[in-house]
Design a protein around this motif. Structure first.
Motif, short mmCIF file in Angstrom:
data_model
loop_
_atom_site.label_atom_id
_atom_site.label_comp_id
_atom_site.label_asym_id
_atom_site.label_seq_id
_atom_site.Cartn_x
_atom_site.Cartn_y
_atom_site.Cartn_z
N VAL A 133 0.83 -1.20 0.00
CA VAL A 133 0.00 0.00 0.00
C VAL A 133 0.87 1.26 0.00
N LYS A 134 1.88 1.29 0.85
CA LYS A 134 2.75 2.48 0.91
C LYS A 134 3.51 2.68 -0.39
N GLU A 135 3.95 1.58 -1.00
CA GLU A 135 4.65 1.67 -2.28
C GLU A 135 3.73 2.26 -3.35
N LYS A 136 2.49 1.80 -3.39
CA LYS A 136 1.55 2.29 -4.40
C LYS A 136 1.18 3.76 -4.15
N LEU A 137 1.04 4.14 -2.90
CA LEU A 137 0.75 5.55 -2.61
C LEU A 137 1.90 6.44 -3.08
N ASP A 138 3.13 6.00 -2.87
CA ASP A 138 4.29 6.76 -3.35
C ASP A 138 4.29 6.83 -4.88
N GLU A 139 3.94 5.71 -5.52
CA GLU A 139 3.89 5.69 -6.98
C GLU A 139 2.84 6.66 -7.52
#
Length: 537
Positions: free
Chosen positions: A442-448
């Motif tokens: 989730v955090k990776e996708k939010l950063d993306e």
């Protein structure tokens, strides 16, 4: 024009002469068909096709069809704001205010890190204060709202409802500053402002809006200039890092400089319709206000000197900028760092026997993400279908959606959908519910998403700026809806000519300047800088 206000009596407040729409009807009113020149409620008791059309569940007007209608549709459907009963005012609804709170939260930290303290000044300012600085009163007179009666009596001196606070701030600084030991004095206030605008647009230009305004006093011109540049840099970082808006930072032309300032620095953003939005400003006021108000200090040699000052501000206009930069035909699209809700969880079940385990899994996922610092919402209401919820939360611009159904519970997985990638392309199945795996994903996708929105906006901006070397090229660029960038050393009258003939103004002289010799696009004379021209809000 100057608007003169009379303070109402308690009786008139409690028993207004006109009635308003019932609350149930008010909730159905959509902003779309309000007049662009100002917003006002229709007369009580009237019935028209317009009222029948103003439904919040209407499809959003496509951006390419009518950008203004699209913008107003998004504000209504995403529940960001509504119209106030006074023409030109707006009511900021909880979701819209939550975005403003996110802006406040970030900037408050930056302000305090750089040595500023929050305080508050009165919103009523003696009119004589405004008159003390000549260019200031000339610049603001058309927008002033005045109070002439209070408590049922004519006031001895009319009061200005705060349009900005440089005058009252200087009045107080004069009482607080005596010695070089009292400097620098650096304060900020979060407040409302009233400017009697004739053509209004929600968040962008309203009679009353919210902002922060910083005010500082310094012993030297170098300190004041450093402060003014520091604050515009803070605004620039905020725009890029938090709102994913790739602003262009620069200096305003003389004619566009704040009334009473020596220099105005600005951040200019390109909206989805390619108009410019002045998103924040920082002013080096020099000694203009300190001389008008006698704001002096004793220097280290005991000699009296006037202080050097700055002021700087951003407002709820930034919310409008976020809408118009990132939104699409589906609705609002929020960068994760500024989104009140980063993830929405939608549980899905058909049978009552599936409900308990699905809701239990959804609650567990919510707790895991919340513990990890993710702003998450579980939509477990039963009055709406999952499909309706998908559309609703997409309209509100939530960056990520997590779907959990009976099969997902059985496989200990979830489905994740990205708001910035429509349809199946943005949906990923089989993401493990294992806390460490899910949180990391989730955090990776939010950063993306944050990076993707900035890259998309930057690409759009750069592809719509045209480098020009002549006035004809400038006119062609503006007529095609683009920004024009070219060398400029012409006069104020030439700048006014450009505005009259093209509708464009100098947005700024960017800090980033190309090297080499330059020739003014208007006069053919040598030029030291390039300027950016664009139509604006």
């Amino acid at each position: 024009m100057v608007a003169s206000l009379r303070l109402p009596s308690l009786t008139s407040l409690l028993f207004p002469a006109t009635t308003r729409y019932p609350a149930a009807l008010r909730r159905t009113l959509c902003l779309r068909n309000r007049p662009a020149s100002g917003f006002a409620t229709a007369p009580s008791g009237t019935s028209s096709p317009e009222v029948e059309r103003l439904r919040s569940d209407r499809a959003v007007t496509p951006r390419s069809q009518d950008f203004n209608a699209w913008y107003l549709d998004v504000i209504a459907s995403a529940e960001l704001a509504d119209y106030g009963p006074v023409r030109g005012t707006m009511v900021i609804r909880p979701y819209g205010y939550a975005i403003w709170e996110a802006i406040q939260e970030y900037l408050n930290v930056r302000f305090k890190e750089t040595g500023h303290s929050n305080m508050y000044f009165p919103q009523f300012i003696p009119y004589s204060f405004i008159e003390k600085e000549a260019s200031h009163v000339e610049g603001f007179s058309p927008e002033l709202a005045l109070v002439t009666v209070g408590g049922g009596k004519e006031l001895e001196e009319k009061l200005v409802v705060r349009p900005t606070s440089e005058t009252i701030v200087n009045h107080m600084f004069t009482q607080w500053i005596h010695s070089y030991r009292d400097l620098p004095l650096m304060i900020n206030q979060w407040a409302n402002v009233t400017r009697w605008e004739m053509r209004t647009k929600p968040f962008i230009r309203t009679l009353e809006f919210l902002w922060q305004e910083g005010h500082t006093a310094h012993a030297t011109p170098e300190e004041a200039e450093k402060e003014a540049r520091q604050m515009i840099e803070i605004y620039t970082r905020f725009a890029y890092e938090q709102t994913a808006i790739p602003v262009i930072v620069g200096r305003k032309s003389k004619s566009e400089t704040f009334a009473g300032a020596d220099i105005t620095y600005t951040i200019e953003a390109m909206m989805g319709d390619r108009k410019a939005l002045q998103a924040g400003t920082s002013h080096n006021l020099g000694q203009n206000f300190s001389r008008a108000f006698g704001t002096q200090f004793a220097d280290e040699n005991g000699e009296r000197q006037h202080v050097w000052q700055t002021s700087w501000a951003v407002s709820t206009r930034f919310v409008g900028g976020i809408i118009m930069t990132h939104g699409d035909d589906t609705g609002l699209m929020l960068p994760p760092k500024i989104a009140p809700i980063e993830v929405v969880i939608v549980p899905i079940w058909k049978k009552d026997s599936e409900k308990t385990e699905v809701l239990s899994a959804a609650s567990s996922v919510k707790e895991v993400l919340q513990t990890a610092g993710v702003r998450v919402k579980l939509d477990d209401t039963e009055q709406r279908t999952p499909g309706w919820k998908f559309n609703f939360w997409e309209m509100k611009g939530i960056p990520l959606r997590i779907e959990i159904g009976p099969r997902d519970v059985s496989s200990n997985c979830v489905v994740v959908s990205r708001r910035d990638i429509p349809g199946k392309a943005g949906k990923v199945f089989g993401i493990s519910m294992d806390p460490s795996t899910l949180v990391a994903y989730v955090k990776e996708k939010l950063d993306e998403i944050q990076s993707s929105l900035l890259e998309k906006a930057l690409s759009f901006r750069d592809s719509n700026i045209v480098d020009v070397t002549s006035y004809d090229e400038l006119k062609d660029a503006i007529s095609s809806g683009k920004w024009a960038r070219g060398p400029w050393s012409a006069s104020d009258s030439d700048e006014q000519r450009v505005k009259e003939e093209t509708g464009a103004t100098i947005r700024c002289f960017p800090f980033e300047q190309s090297q080499g010799t330059k020739t003014c696009l208007m006069t053919g004379n040598p030029a030291e800088e390039v300027a950016i021209f664009a139509k604006s809000y």
